[in-house]
Design a protein around this motif. Structure first.
Motif, PDB file in Angstrom:
ATOM      1  N   CYS A 109      31.496  39.220  46.263  1.00  0.00           N
ATOM      2  CA  CYS A 109      32.361  38.729  45.188  1.00  0.00           C
ATOM      3  C   CYS A 109      31.670  38.797  43.844  1.00  0.00           C
ATOM      4  O   CYS A 109      32.270  39.201  42.851  1.00  0.00           O
ATOM      5  N   LYS A 140      39.503  37.504  45.109  1.00  0.00           N
ATOM      6  CA  LYS A 140      38.734  38.449  44.310  1.00  0.00           C
ATOM      7  C   LYS A 140      38.468  39.751  45.069  1.00  0.00           C
ATOM      8  O   LYS A 140      38.550  40.840  44.493  1.00  0.00           O
ATOM      9  N   GLN A 163      41.610  41.820  45.010  1.00  0.00           N
ATOM     10  CA  GLN A 163      41.848  42.451  43.710  1.00  0.00           C
ATOM     11  C   GLN A 163      40.897  43.614  43.472  1.00  0.00           C
ATOM     12  O   GLN A 163      41.275  44.652  42.947  1.00  0.00           O
ATOM     13  N   ALA A 164      39.627  43.426  43.865  1.00  0.00           N
ATOM     14  CA  ALA A 164      38.628  44.434  43.527  1.00  0.00           C
ATOM     15  C   ALA A 164      38.652  45.621  44.474  1.00  0.00           C
ATOM     16  O   ALA A 164      38.492  46.765  44.047  1.00  0.00           O
ATOM     17  N   MET A 192      42.057  34.112  36.866  1.00  0.00           N
ATOM     18  CA  MET A 192      41.755  35.483  36.483  1.00  0.00           C
ATOM     19  C   MET A 192      40.268  35.659  36.199  1.00  0.00           C
ATOM     20  O   MET A 192      39.677  36.674  36.538  1.00  0.00           O
ATOM     21  N   LEU A 193      39.680  34.665  35.566  1.00  0.00           N
ATOM     22  CA  LEU A 193      38.267  34.776  35.217  1.00  0.00           C
ATOM     23  C   LEU A 193      37.368  34.250  36.329  1.00  0.00           C
ATOM     24  O   LEU A 193      36.161  34.132  36.139  1.00  0.00           O
ATOM     25  N   ILE A 213      38.983  42.507  33.791  1.00  0.00           N
ATOM     26  CA  ILE A 213      38.742  41.084  33.568  1.00  0.00           C
ATOM     27  C   ILE A 213      38.461  40.378  34.881  1.00  0.00           C
ATOM     28  O   ILE A 213      37.524  39.593  35.006  1.00  0.00           O
ATOM     29  N   ALA A 217      37.409  41.656  37.668  1.00  0.00           N
ATOM     30  CA  ALA A 217      36.222  42.116  38.388  1.00  0.00           C
ATOM     31  C   ALA A 217      34.930  41.762  37.653  1.00  0.00           C
ATOM     32  O   ALA A 217      33.943  41.402  38.288  1.00  0.00           O
ATOM     33  N   GLY A 239      34.766  39.824  34.578  1.00  0.00           N
ATOM     34  CA  GLY A 239      34.889  38.777  33.580  1.00  0.00           C
ATOM     35  C   GLY A 239      33.714  37.823  33.552  1.00  0.00           C
ATOM     36  O   GLY A 239      33.261  37.411  32.485  1.00  0.00           O
ATOM     37  N   GLU A 240      33.202  37.477  34.712  1.00  0.00           N
ATOM     38  CA  GLU A 240      32.115  36.509  34.749  1.00  0.00           C
ATOM     39  C   GLU A 240      30.816  37.094  34.212  1.00  0.00           C
ATOM     40  O   GLU A 240      29.932  36.372  33.772  1.00  0.00           O
ATOM     41  N   ARG A 241      30.699  38.421  34.241  1.00  0.00           N
ATOM     42  CA  ARG A 241      29.449  39.036  33.820  1.00  0.00           C
ATOM     43  C   ARG A 241      29.366  39.169  32.292  1.00  0.00           C
ATOM     44  O   ARG A 241      28.295  39.344  31.735  1.00  0.00           O
ATOM     45  N   PHE A 284      35.070  38.543  27.225  1.00  0.00           N
ATOM     46  CA  PHE A 284      36.382  38.196  27.731  1.00  0.00           C
ATOM     47  C   PHE A 284      36.906  36.895  27.126  1.00  0.00           C
ATOM     48  O   PHE A 284      38.116  36.680  27.090  1.00  0.00           O
TER      49      PHE A 284
END
Lengths: 227, 227
Positions: free
Chosen positions: A31, A120, A123-124, A186-187, B122, B124, B126-128, B133
């Motif tokens: 993830c 996640k 989605q990915a 989303m984030l 976003i 995939a 976004g956290e990075r 974002f």
DNA sequence: GACGAATTGGACAAGCCTGTCTAAATTTGT
DNA sequence: ACAAATTTAGACAGGCTTGTCCAATTCGTC
């Protein structure tokens, strides 16, 4: 003392414990880093296991990924059905009962670790493993919506709701109840308990605004009394 | 003959054209393969350009990624504001106007290439890239919701709607209108025109069921006449 | 046609990752 | 305590990728 009822010849304990540990760590790393970015060494370290053990248990990276998704799918679906079983079929206070139901669904199935991870990964990597995620889709959301639609139909039949298409209502119920959490989802974030409650409350109020039975003044009165 | 009004000393044509071509190809590959899985050679090939040219234009992989996201964010936001400007402030047929608005928003901003790509990036990565974002979040959804909330408030003031919190109503409007498309979005698919229309129709009907002004019989009559 | 800038293809080093293999150490069941 | 199975650490080859360098070529402009 440890293995209790199962006197199998299989290595009974930490063998399986390590398998679980590896799958859990793999879920986390897949993830965070994505399939391509996930590093077996890192998974092994995070699982507290040597790299070779990962290969012994799961063969290769792709098989490990599939095992992770199957594992998450199974646990999530179990949670979803358990929660659906708690749907208020004979509501005492429809608004409060629906809000509580929505909060349970969110907290136990959608915002928890498994739910976030599975979402996640879908989605990915969903496009890369069509049959794997098609399976999830049928077993998970497909059945969830049917089950929920059936509950709504029952509430309508009992005179609590006024619904055209129960399937549409079921999908809209989910959409409304999560309306305020979408950006957070989303984030990859985790909404607070209070955000979940507020989104559910607002969503259910709007849902009932559209679908609560209006022909009986008593029902309307009851609904409004708790606003 | 080609560059018309701009006699700049800069290489005037295909230089910029190649930059765009590279960014477009990169968006596609980053989405398909994820950041770690994206391969510069593949991006170059898909852009019809040599690998060296990619490096000449964008420096390295990370800078290229940032350029892609900025590009998508900018275009998407432009589309969103253009579409919001077409919101029916003085509706002739509120239900039909809202459905048309929702369909436009979906087709021009959410389901098109840019919208799908940006959403996936976003989710995939976004956290990075938090600041990258966060910027999108403020400029995009943040303003979209405010703008839409203002429009709803205006409709309420004009007596067309009966709304408690316009911000909540705006978020719920989006949620309802996309309620039937979520699974498709999740798996990266593109809904058909007919699915978009159906989801928008069902969503707007429920939205109006909850928020259409009920105190004036005339308004209700008008709304129901088109059901 | 000639000039300069941009592009190309290819070679290249360096690093990282997967998956295998080994021999030693540890754990497990009896 | 013994024997079998499992785990471990580490080395290792093979492959792939990033980013750089360079000479040859093409492109756009004058």
């Amino acid at each position: 003392m440890k293995h209790g009822v199962s006197p199998d010849t299989f290595p009974p304990r930490s063998h399986e414990a390590k398998r679980v540990s590896v799958v859990d760590a793999a879920a986390s790393v897949f993830c965070r880093e994505g399939y391509a970015g996930a590093n077996i060494d890192l998974i092994a370290a995070e699982a507290g296991v040597s790299r070779q053990t990962v290969y012994n248990h799961h063969g290769d990276k792709e098989k490990l990924f599939v095992a992770v998704v199957r594992d998450l799918t199974e646990r999530c679906n179990a949670g979803i059905f358990a929660t659906i079983a708690s749907f208020p079929d004979q509501p005492t206070d429809l608004e409060a009962d629906l809000i509580a139901f929505a909060v349970r669904m969110n907290r136990n199935c959608i915002c928890n670790r498994d739910g976030r991870f599975l979402r996640k990964l879908i989605q990915a990597e969903g496009e890369r493993y069509p049959e794997l995620f098609a399976e999830w889709r049928e077993q998970g959301p497909g059945r969830t919506w049917s089950a929920l639609a059936a509950r709504f139909a029952r509430l309508a039949f009992a005179g609590h709701l006024s619904i055209g298409d129960p399937d549409v209502a079921a999908r809209q119920f989910f959409a409304l109840v999560n309306a305020e959490l979408q950006i957070t989802f989303m984030l990859g974030g985790v909404p607070t308990e209070e955000e979940v409650l507020r989104s559910a409350t607002n969503g259910v109020r709007t849902f009932l605004g559209a679908f609560a039975r209006r022909k009986s003044p008593a029902a309307k009165q009851a609904a409004l009394a708790h606003a």
